[in-house]
Design a protein around this motif. Structure first.
Motif: not given
Ligand code: MN
Length: 129
Positions: A48-71
């Motif tokens: 969808h390529e949203p205009d803004l992404i909000m990410i919870d930092i504490n998530m199981p499996h793959l945390d929000g900071l790692t996900l942010t780096s990937m994005m």
């Protein structure tokens, strides 16, 4: 000319938090996309390529900071602002959030009155008038 509402993707494993954010943002007129985890969030973001992404930092499996780096490393997503939503308020957490590539930081518990103002702030640079 009709203004397209901004699309906000919220990635968060906690159902109640997703409900709250969806309710607040929908009442402000945003299009809201949700994901219950990092992998799903990444897929929806690419789709969808949203205009803004909000990410919870504490998530199981793959945390929000790692996900942010990937994005931020993804050529199709790197330009989208990412805001961390987290209860982490220990010394250094803000710095870690920004070091991972987040454009900003919203603290939990979510302030129902202030949240729309914070969201609008992060959308501002992307808005074309
Ligand atoms: Mn969580």
């Amino acid at each position: 000319m009709e203004v397209q509402p901004a699309t906000v993707l919220y990635i968060e494993d906690n159902f109640e938090n997703r409900m709250l954010v969806r309710r607040i943002l929908a009442s402000e007129g945003y299009d809201v996309l949700e994901a219950g985890g990092a992998e799903e969030g990444l897929r929806i973001a690419r789709q969808h390529e949203p205009d803004l992404i909000m990410i919870d930092i504490n998530m199981p499996h793959l945390d929000g900071l790692t996900l942010t780096s990937m994005m931020k490393a993804d050529p199709g997503l790197g330009h989208i602002p990412v805001v961390a939503v987290t209860a982490n308020v220990m010394r250094g957490d803000r710095e870690r959030t920004l070091a991972a590539g987040c454009d900003g930081y919203i603290q939990k518990p979510i302030d129902v009155d202030d949240f729309p103002i914070q969201v609008a702030h992060y959308l501002q640079p992307q808005r074309s008038l």
